[in-house]
Design a protein around this motif. Structure first.
Motif, PDB file in Angstrom:
ATOM      1  N   SER A 121       0.839  -1.202   0.000  1.00  0.00           N
ATOM      2  CA  SER A 121       0.000   0.000   0.000  1.00  0.00           C
ATOM      3  C   SER A 121       0.871   1.248   0.000  1.00  0.00           C
ATOM      4  N   SER A 122       1.935   1.212   0.791  1.00  0.00           N
ATOM      5  CA  SER A 122       2.834   2.361   0.857  1.00  0.00           C
ATOM      6  C   SER A 122       3.504   2.617  -0.490  1.00  0.00           C
ATOM      7  N   VAL A 123       3.926   1.545  -1.138  1.00  0.00           N
ATOM      8  CA  VAL A 123       4.568   1.703  -2.446  1.00  0.00           C
ATOM      9  C   VAL A 123       3.561   2.252  -3.455  1.00  0.00           C
ATOM     10  N   ALA A 124       2.346   1.724  -3.411  1.00  0.00           N
ATOM     11  CA  ALA A 124       1.319   2.180  -4.352  1.00  0.00           C
ATOM     12  C   ALA A 124       1.053   3.674  -4.192  1.00  0.00           C
ATOM     13  N   VAL A 125       0.980   4.112  -2.951  1.00  0.00           N
ATOM     14  CA  VAL A 125       0.734   5.534  -2.694  1.00  0.00           C
ATOM     15  C   VAL A 125       1.859   6.386  -3.279  1.00  0.00           C
ATOM     16  N   GLN A 126       3.075   5.891  -3.173  1.00  0.00           N
ATOM     17  CA  GLN A 126       4.207   6.650  -3.740  1.00  0.00           C
ATOM     18  C   GLN A 126       4.106   6.744  -5.259  1.00  0.00           C
ATOM     19  N   ARG A 140       4.554  11.856  -9.321  1.00  0.00           N
ATOM     20  CA  ARG A 140       5.066  10.613  -9.929  1.00  0.00           C
ATOM     21  C   ARG A 140       4.049  10.034 -10.906  1.00  0.00           C
ATOM     22  N   ARG A 141       2.783  10.219 -10.620  1.00  0.00           N
ATOM     23  CA  ARG A 141       1.755   9.655 -11.482  1.00  0.00           C
ATOM     24  C   ARG A 141       1.912  10.156 -12.919  1.00  0.00           C
ATOM     25  N   ASP A 142       2.495  11.360 -13.056  1.00  0.00           N
ATOM     26  CA  ASP A 142       2.612  11.935 -14.392  1.00  0.00           C
ATOM     27  C   ASP A 142       3.622  11.204 -15.261  1.00  0.00           C
ATOM     28  N   TYR A 199      -6.690   7.354 -10.260  1.00  0.00           N
ATOM     29  CA  TYR A 199      -5.391   6.924  -9.725  1.00  0.00           C
ATOM     30  C   TYR A 199      -5.545   6.034  -8.500  1.00  0.00           C
ATOM     31  N   ALA A 200      -6.612   6.243  -7.758  1.00  0.00           N
ATOM     32  CA  ALA A 200      -6.857   5.339  -6.631  1.00  0.00           C
ATOM     33  C   ALA A 200      -7.103   3.923  -7.152  1.00  0.00           C
ATOM     34  N   GLY A 201      -7.779   3.833  -8.269  1.00  0.00           N
ATOM     35  CA  GLY A 201      -7.988   2.518  -8.881  1.00  0.00           C
ATOM     36  C   GLY A 201      -6.676   1.896  -9.316  1.00  0.00           C
ATOM     37  N   ILE A 202      -5.791   2.712  -9.869  1.00  0.00           N
ATOM     38  CA  ILE A 202      -4.464   2.210 -10.248  1.00  0.00           C
ATOM     39  C   ILE A 202      -3.697   1.766  -8.997  1.00  0.00           C
ATOM     40  N   GLY A 203      -3.875   2.516  -7.921  1.00  0.00           N
ATOM     41  CA  GLY A 203      -3.214   2.147  -6.671  1.00  0.00           C
ATOM     42  C   GLY A 203      -3.665   0.776  -6.193  1.00  0.00           C
ATOM     43  N   VAL A 204      -4.942   0.508  -6.328  1.00  0.00           N
ATOM     44  CA  VAL A 204      -5.463  -0.805  -5.945  1.00  0.00           C
ATOM     45  C   VAL A 204      -4.767  -1.899  -6.755  1.00  0.00           C
TER      46      VAL A 204
END
Lengths: 586, 368
Positions: A121-126, A140-142, A199-204
């Motif tokens: 989860s921590s890595v995904a948030v980053q 980073r998402r960009d 992006y939350a979906g991508i995080g999942v």
């Protein structure tokens, strides 16, 4: 994001019990994933330069867990060095001299799974980070998500699919099947819709990938070997992973996966080309460092402490630098200079940092600099470096026994039995005050016949390092009495550290031990009898080649044994429910 | 006391008996701390040298000062009043203490003992005697500070933090380099250079001591104002130097840059291969010193140490003993600083090498 996912993938894992994680990984050995059915049909011809190593039997197929370094290196390759990989795993058990071999025999508790999930989860948030305008940190998402959603507050299946396909291939170490891609896109869609954030979906999805056993466990998936009817070999993607974790300590990169996709790794020329590409890469340094860090037991730096009142100069930074000094020495001699492995134990060339300089009592210079000890210096080879001396000592005093034991076990692959449970340590722990030196104390200790047997195989070479205290600092005397450093190693006598280094340099077990460890490390598990012929042949080739470690790595990676898979030996009678160490379940 | 610029009759005092580490054992390879007739030391702490006894009765028979800014303000303005006549008036008195007579008592040291050096080579009526019996000690600043909690050890906040700031902040990194040294025991002619260093001290595993053998690069970003060159000699392991005016980096608070302009500065330091310990001493202009304190330590810090700044200012002028003006009024006061130092290797800018960073697998950086 986390909550949603917790009730899906991880929830299932947790509910099914910790052992399932390992089982999932093991099962993957026997089932070739549909997406792995790329062209892998080229026969393995024999290389003329590798003739002595042809026809060697390989190892059984295994499953092993990523090490923390492999996990971090992989994340850094895929997402960038600024991603903090965290601490996802529990420590591995050292097995047959290597942590890497311990990775082939693990269990996980529910608590560890939860730690994995938190870390993921921590890595995904980053990765989906929005950046910070004040500190001018770009989102980073960009640049880590290869497309922009049409609407950031909604699902975008096309963009999600592009990310899943691209990133999943690198994390899973093979292209994902259409079904897997669809499943992840559905996860991303659900997450984005529920949370109104693409992006939350991508995080999942990222979180899901990073706790997937197929990412965390490296499975030796196999295919029929066209050269050996009825036998198996690693398939292209398993071979790519084996090569990459061996040479780079990380998952395969895009170029290696492309080679696997094209079936090139199953041809001698293709595999040789890939190996040369990897050997020429700066990432080889990470592979060499990881291997020797493991072989030398440097994970103990994390738990080694020194009594600050006895050795105030040894700080946390000193120990970090001591480890780094040895690794730099190794990389320089073996990789940069392409030197003889045995010379590690006689070289006077190393590197110095400001924190180490006071220990070595030399003039410091800013940063790490190359450093040569003069010819009359007692500092010769790795045995006289702070890493070896301090790591294999007690918190408040040196230990000839620990140093001798480490020399035997780590460098010569000669196990030293543990002390018997009823051993009387009083002669060394609470010695007669008249016994001023370690030699004198150990002589008394060895009068106990129960102790003498083992100490005879550790102390004679350990005592040769008694000119260095428990911090690795030079001393002429101990408690006012001159230190006698005469000793012997399997029939070779010496009275200097240089003599010890030379004796070790010329010891036949030194190179053969390295070959055993490196072959075991490369093939992903402890040695078995089926590996004997490969190790013997490699040891001979290593000697013929002048003990050049990069060449040894190349020979191992190029050998038939590296890719061929042997059947499991008949299992001994065993207790129901137990699985043999590190072997795949059929 | 009449000022003399020529005296080298420095006296070894109490601080020299403080713990200096034993000489480094002759051990590893090629190195001793004294290399190429050169040895360096870095400052690892500092205190204004103040003589004090356990109960303070000898030096402060009336007790330590208990009238700090808060107490004085309450006394002066029990009913408060307009800000310009209360707070601003008192602030003005702090910043311009020469314009008004401080009415509140300010106790100074009454003992005839003191820590410091004999700056003028004479024994005058106001001179102090060191605890080891050496007469002629000139340290009138020490007397002025003697009954101020702020400067008394071990827990006066000025005493404590001035010391701590040396280790925790890089600004106060005074370093000295001795060259042309034949022996750390006896050498009748050595050169002593003072610089400001730029590197953090290398603390040991206890976090309390500095490891000998660290590296200090000379920092010239403030120009050469912190660079001074003195002549000295070593007798029985004690370095003494000729007096010279010196600008010394001194942060009263944290790492906030500041400086002391010392007159007739000189050292008296016990030397070993692992460290140096002893005193620096000289004179300082009273007004300069006072304003460096007032700028570096605000009223609330002074309150913690029950220190009346105007009271201290006027006491310093009463005790001033050097550099008379044309009217015979002394403008400077003698002082001493206790200076523990640890051996370091000093690197000069022209010799500073670029840190090579990681070892390259190939290329020139991998070469020896």
């Amino acid at each position: 994001m986390s909550v949603t996912f917790y009730h899906t993938r991880l929830g299932k894992i947790l509910r099914s019990g910790a052992a399932c994680v390992l089982a999932l990984g093991l099962l993957s050995c026997s089932e070739k994933a549909p997406e792995q059915k790329a062209a892998q049909t080229a026969p393995a011809a024999k290389s003329a330069s590798n003739a002595a190593l042809t026809g060697l039997k390989g190892a059984p197929a295994r499953v092993r867990r990523l090490t923390p370094e492999q996990y971090a290196n992989t994340l850094h390759y895929v997402f960038g060095d600024d991603i903090s990989a965290g601490q996802p795993f529990a420590p591995l058990a050292r097995t047959d001299g290597l942590l890497a071999s311990g990775a082939a025999s693990i269990s996980m508790t529910v608590g560890e799974l939860q730690q994995l999930q938190r870390n993921a989860s921590s890595v995904a948030v980053q990765i989906i980070d929005k950046g910070n305008a004040e500190t001018r940190l770009a989102p980073r998402r960009d640049y880590l998500i290869p497309c922009k959603p049409a609407n950031v507050a909604a699902a975008d299946d096309a963009c999600a699919a592009k990310f899943v396909k691209q990133t999943g291939r690198l994390l899973y170490r093979h292209p994902l099947s259409e079904a897997t891609i669809s499943k992840f896109v559905a996860d991303a869609h659900r997450g984005a819709s529920d949370l109104k954030d693409f992006y939350a979906g991508i995080g999942v999805v990222i979180e899901g990938m990073l706790i997937d056993p197929n990412v965390l466990l490296v499975a030796d998936t196999t295919e029929p070997d066209p050269q050996r009817p009825g036998q198996k070999r690693l398939d292209s993607y398993a071979l790519a992973s084996r090569l990459s974790f061996f040479l780079w300590d990380a998952a395969p990169d895009d170029a290696l996966l492309q080679a696997a996709e094209k079936g090139e790794l199953q041809t001698p020329k293709g595999r040789a080309r890939a190996i040369e590409m990897m050997m020429a890469s700066p990432r080889l340094e990470a592979g060499v460092r990881a291997f020797f860090d493991d072989m030398f037991g440097f994970e103990d730096f994390a738990i080694t402490t020194k009594d600050a009142t006895v050795y105030p100069m040894i700080t946390g930074q000193t120990m970090i630098d001591a480890r780094e000094q040895t690794l730099r020495t190794i990389v320089d001699l073996l990789v940069t200079q392409k030197g003889d492995y045995r010379d590690l134990y006689t070289t006077r060339h190393t590197f110095m940092s400001p924190y180490l300089a006071p220990i070595y009592q030399v003039r410091p210079t800013m940063g790490w600099v190359p450093f040569d000890f003069p010819a009359d210096s007692p500092r010769v080879g790795l045995l006289s470096q702070v890493s070896f001396l301090a790591l294999h000592s007690h918190p408040a005093r040196s230990s000839a026994t620990k140093r001798g034991k480490a020399l035997r076990e780590l460098l010569l692959c000669q196990p030293v039995p543990p002390p018997p449970p009823n051993v009387d340590f009083s002669a060394v722990e609470n010695p007669d005050a008249r016994l001023k030196t370690a030699r004198a104390r150990l002589e008394v200790h060895r009068t106990n016949p129960v102790c003498a047997g083992c100490h005879k195989i550790t102390d004679p070479m350990g005592l040769a390092l008694e000119n260095f205290d428990g911090a690795g600092r030079y001393r002429d005397t101990e408690k006012g009495e001159k230190v006698d450093i005469s000793g012997s190693l399997d029939g070779t006598n010496f009275n200097t550290v240089e003599g010890l280094g030379k004796a070790l340099h010329d010891h036949p077990a030194l190179p053969s031990c390295l070959v055993k460890r490196m072959y075991s490390y490369g093939t992903g598990g402890p040695l078995s009898t089926s590996d004997n012929s490969a190790v013997t042949a490699l040891t001979g080739a290593f000697a013929q080649d002048g003990y050049r470690v990069p060449d040894l790595m190349r020979m191992i990676a190029s050998s038939d044994a590296f890719t061929e898979v042997v059947d499991l030996p008949p299992p001994p009678a065993r207790t129901a429910g137990l699985t043999p160490t590190g072997v795949a379940v059929k | 006391m009449k000022l003399s610029r020529t005296s080298l009759g420095t006296v070894l005092t109490l601080a020299l008996a403080a713990a200096c580490g034993a000489p480094a054992s002759a051990d590893d390879t090629t190195h001793t701390a004294l290399q190429n007739r050169t040895i360096g030391y870095a400052l690892t702490g500092t205190h204004w040298a103040v003589y004090q006894t356990k109960d303070g009765k000898e030096e402060c028979p009336q007790g330590v000062n208990d009238m700090g800014p808060r107490e004085i303000f309450n006394k002066m303005f029990p009913d408060l009043g307009p800000v310009e006549k209360t707070q601003l008036a008192r602030e003005s008195a702090t910043w311009y203490p020469m314009d008004s007579e401080e009415k509140f008592p300010f106790h100074t040291g009454q003992s005839k003992k003191g820590i410091g050096l004999n700056l003028d080579g004479k024994v005058g009526p106001n001179d102090l005697t060191s605890p080891d019996g050496t007469p002629g000690i000139d340290n009138q600043l020490g007397r002025a500070l003697s009954c101020v909690r702020f400067f008394r050890g071990p827990d006066g906040i000025g005493f404590h933090f001035t010391d701590v700031y040396v280790r925790q902040n890089d600004y106060n990194r005074a370093i000295i380099e001795l060259t042309n040294v034949d022996s750390l025991t006896n050498d009748d002619d050595v050169d002593v250079a003072i610089y400001r260093g730029m590197d953090a001290l290398m603390m040991d595993a206890t976090g309390a001591k500095v490891v000998p053998g660290g590296l200090e690069r000379v920092d010239v970003k403030f120009g050469k104002k912190f660079e001074s060159h003195l002549k000295g000699k070593i007798v029985n392991g004690v370095l003494t130097t000729t007096p010279k005016d010196v600008t010394w980096p001194f942060a009263w608070f944290g790492g906030v840059p500041g400086e002391q302009k010392f007159k007739d500065f000189r050292f008296s330091m016990k030397l070993t291969e692992e460290g140096a310990n002893g005193l620096a001493a000289g004179y300082t202009d009273v007004d300069n010193w006072y304003y460096s304190l007032a700028k570096g330590r605000s009223t609330h810090h002074q309150s913690y140490g029950t220190m009346s700044a105007p009271g201290l200012y006027q006491a310093m002028h009463r005790l001033a003993d050097g550099y008379p003006d044309k009217n015979g009024q002394m403008t400077a006061i003698s002082w001493a600083l206790q200076l523990p130092m640890t051996q370091v290797f000093i690197e000069h800018p022209q010799n500073t090498k670029k840190a090579p960073g990681v070892v390259a697998l190939s290329g020139p950086e991998a070469a020896h």
